[in-house]
Design a protein around this motif. Structure first.
Motif, PDB file in Angstrom:
ATOM      1  N   THR A 294       0.793  -1.222   0.000  1.00  0.00           N
ATOM      2  CA  THR A 294       0.000   0.000   0.000  1.00  0.00           C
ATOM      3  C   THR A 294       0.828   1.276   0.000  1.00  0.00           C
ATOM      4  N   ILE A 295       2.008   1.244   0.636  1.00  0.00           N
ATOM      5  CA  ILE A 295       2.836   2.447   0.683  1.00  0.00           C
ATOM      6  C   ILE A 295       4.093   2.306  -0.170  1.00  0.00           C
ATOM      7  N   GLY A 296       4.197   1.239  -0.928  1.00  0.00           N
ATOM      8  CA  GLY A 296       5.245   1.114  -1.938  1.00  0.00           C
ATOM      9  C   GLY A 296       6.654   0.950  -1.413  1.00  0.00           C
ATOM     10  N   VAL A 297       6.804   0.306  -0.250  1.00  0.00           N
ATOM     11  CA  VAL A 297       8.147   0.160   0.336  1.00  0.00           C
ATOM     12  C   VAL A 297       8.809  -1.174   0.017  1.00  0.00           C
ATOM     13  N   GLY A 298       8.086  -2.087  -0.608  1.00  0.00           N
ATOM     14  CA  GLY A 298       8.620  -3.420  -0.855  1.00  0.00           C
ATOM     15  C   GLY A 298       9.718  -3.437  -1.907  1.00  0.00           C
ATOM     16  N   THR A 299      10.524  -4.489  -1.874  1.00  0.00           N
ATOM     17  CA  THR A 299      11.568  -4.726  -2.867  1.00  0.00           C
ATOM     18  C   THR A 299      11.464  -6.174  -3.336  1.00  0.00           C
TER      19      THR A 299
ATOM     20  N   ASP B 223       4.108   2.876  -6.390  1.00  0.00           N
ATOM     21  CA  ASP B 223       5.439   3.205  -6.909  1.00  0.00           C
ATOM     22  C   ASP B 223       6.138   4.302  -6.108  1.00  0.00           C
ATOM     23  N   THR B 224       5.864   4.357  -4.821  1.00  0.00           N
ATOM     24  CA  THR B 224       6.409   5.398  -3.964  1.00  0.00           C
ATOM     25  C   THR B 224       7.928   5.509  -4.067  1.00  0.00           C
ATOM     26  N   TYR B 225       8.611   4.375  -4.073  1.00  0.00           N
ATOM     27  CA  TYR B 225      10.073   4.343  -4.138  1.00  0.00           C
ATOM     28  C   TYR B 225      10.580   3.823  -5.484  1.00  0.00           C
ATOM     29  N   GLY B 226       9.718   3.849  -6.502  1.00  0.00           N
ATOM     30  CA  GLY B 226      10.129   3.435  -7.833  1.00  0.00           C
ATOM     31  C   GLY B 226      10.349   1.950  -7.992  1.00  0.00           C
ATOM     32  N   GLN B 227       9.715   1.145  -7.128  1.00  0.00           N
ATOM     33  CA  GLN B 227       9.955  -0.304  -7.133  1.00  0.00           C
ATOM     34  C   GLN B 227       8.824  -1.124  -7.750  1.00  0.00           C
TER      35      GLN B 227
ATOM     36  N   ALA C 284       1.053   6.794   0.810  1.00  0.00           N
ATOM     37  CA  ALA C 284       0.799   5.951  -0.361  1.00  0.00           C
ATOM     38  C   ALA C 284       0.611   6.833  -1.587  1.00  0.00           C
ATOM     39  N   THR C 285       1.592   6.822  -2.461  1.00  0.00           N
ATOM     40  CA  THR C 285       1.475   7.584  -3.695  1.00  0.00           C
ATOM     41  C   THR C 285       0.828   6.714  -4.761  1.00  0.00           C
ATOM     42  N   GLY C 286       0.976   7.116  -6.008  1.00  0.00           N
ATOM     43  CA  GLY C 286       0.228   6.492  -7.081  1.00  0.00           C
ATOM     44  C   GLY C 286       0.443   5.005  -7.264  1.00  0.00           C
ATOM     45  N   ASN C 287      -0.590   4.386  -7.782  1.00  0.00           N
ATOM     46  CA  ASN C 287      -0.513   2.975  -8.152  1.00  0.00           C
ATOM     47  C   ASN C 287       0.453   2.772  -9.317  1.00  0.00           C
TER      48      ASN C 287
END
Length: 306
Positions: A184-189, A216-220, A252-255
């Motif tokens: 949801t907050i895009g922190v996964g890798t 895609d919060t962290y571009g991942q 949580a930024t964009g999907n």
């Protein structure tokens, strides 16, 4: 140029969430006519599963207060799927009254987000979902379960994998057909994504029953998607133009943008059934309605320069 890689599926199903998960987090309230055109355009671009709206109380998500009106004007086609999100039995009643045949419920892997999003503990939210799923299945509906915060939570930090699997198992034991794992907050890798999918498989929830939902919060988002595909997942959630986020998690930024996903998949020789040019045109059109540029890199790259 299309250059396939070993170990990837031949075809991927894109579960389009723009009309629901995308628009629910936009400041602009889009008129019903524009929402309907959005869905029609997405279908014309080749998307066959389009989550259209949510039967949540308008007080909480005013952007989707017109759910019944929207469904009433959408064209019906046996090849198109229009799942809707339902938060509780009242939401299910409204979905059934509007002829919906596919629903989704939205759970949380963390206590803090469960309280913020549903005003309930995890246990209480699962107790709320149980009769929803039971009644939906008795009516012959297809049921998807979302589990959010699977990689991290803005209040609790890292989320243990076994904690995610515990919630997932309880949701799927209700009889749901598909489980969407939401970062949801895009922190996964990628390593974390792979471990999550393997842990679910070990618990009896195979990749064929999973979908992934990345932000895609962290571009991942794309790298995480590729990891999921390598692990056997063939359904990927995405939002046209990359719109949306989460109204209850400000970080949580964009999907993941559907166009960015399609560009990668087509480059890998994976079939999606999507016409990228039509999809880009659709997202540019919706960006105009929202009054801001699309955050999708592919939309930006393929749009005429002003």
């Amino acid at each position: 140029m299309r250059v396939p890689l070993d170990g990837l599926p031949e075809r991927v199903t894109i579960y389009e969430v723009g009309p629901r998960d995308g628009l629910q987090n936009e400041d602009t309230i889009v008129p019903v006519a524009d929402k309907a055109e959005f869905v029609v355009r997405l279908a014309d671009a080749g998307l066959r599963t389009i989550e259209t709206t949510s039967f949540v109380h308008p007080k909480w998500i005013p952007q989707l207060a017109d759910a019944a009106e929207l469904l009433d004007v959408l064209p019906r086609d046996p090849d198109l799927r229009y799942p809707v999100l339902v938060p509780n039995e009242r939401g299910l009643d409204r979905a059934l009254a509007n002829g919906c045949t596919e629903i989704a419920i939205f759970g949380s892997a963390t206590e803090t987000f469960a309280r913020r999003n549903l005003n309930r503990t995890i246990d209480e939210s699962l107790e709320m979902f149980a009769p929803v799923v039971e009644r939906a299945l008795a009516k012959g509906l297809w049921v998807r379960a979302y589990v959010s915060m699977v990689c991290g939570d803005p209040w609790e930090g890292d989320v243990p994998i076994d904690q995610v699997v515990s919630v997932s198992t309880r949701l799927m034991d209700m009889g749901c057909s598909q489980l969407s794992l939401g970062d949801t907050i895009g922190v996964g890798t990628p390593g974390q994504v792979t471990a999550l999918i393997e842990a679910h498989a070990a618990a009896g929830i195979g990749a064929d029953r999973l979908a992934v939902h990345f932000h895609d919060t962290y571009g991942q988002a794309l790298s995480n998607t590729l990891a999921a595909l390598r692990a056997g997942v063939t359904t990927v959630d995405a939002s046209a133009g990359g719109i949306g986020g989460c109204p209850y998690a400000e970080s949580a930024t964009g999907n993941l943008a559907t166009e960015d996903l399609v560009w990668m998949l087509h480059g890998l020789g994976i079939d999606t059934g999507v016409d990228l040019a039509k999809l880009v045109a659709t997202s540019r059109w919706m960006a105009g309605r929202l009054g801001r540029p699309s955050p999708s890199r592919v939309v930006q790259a393929l749009s005429p320069k002003e």
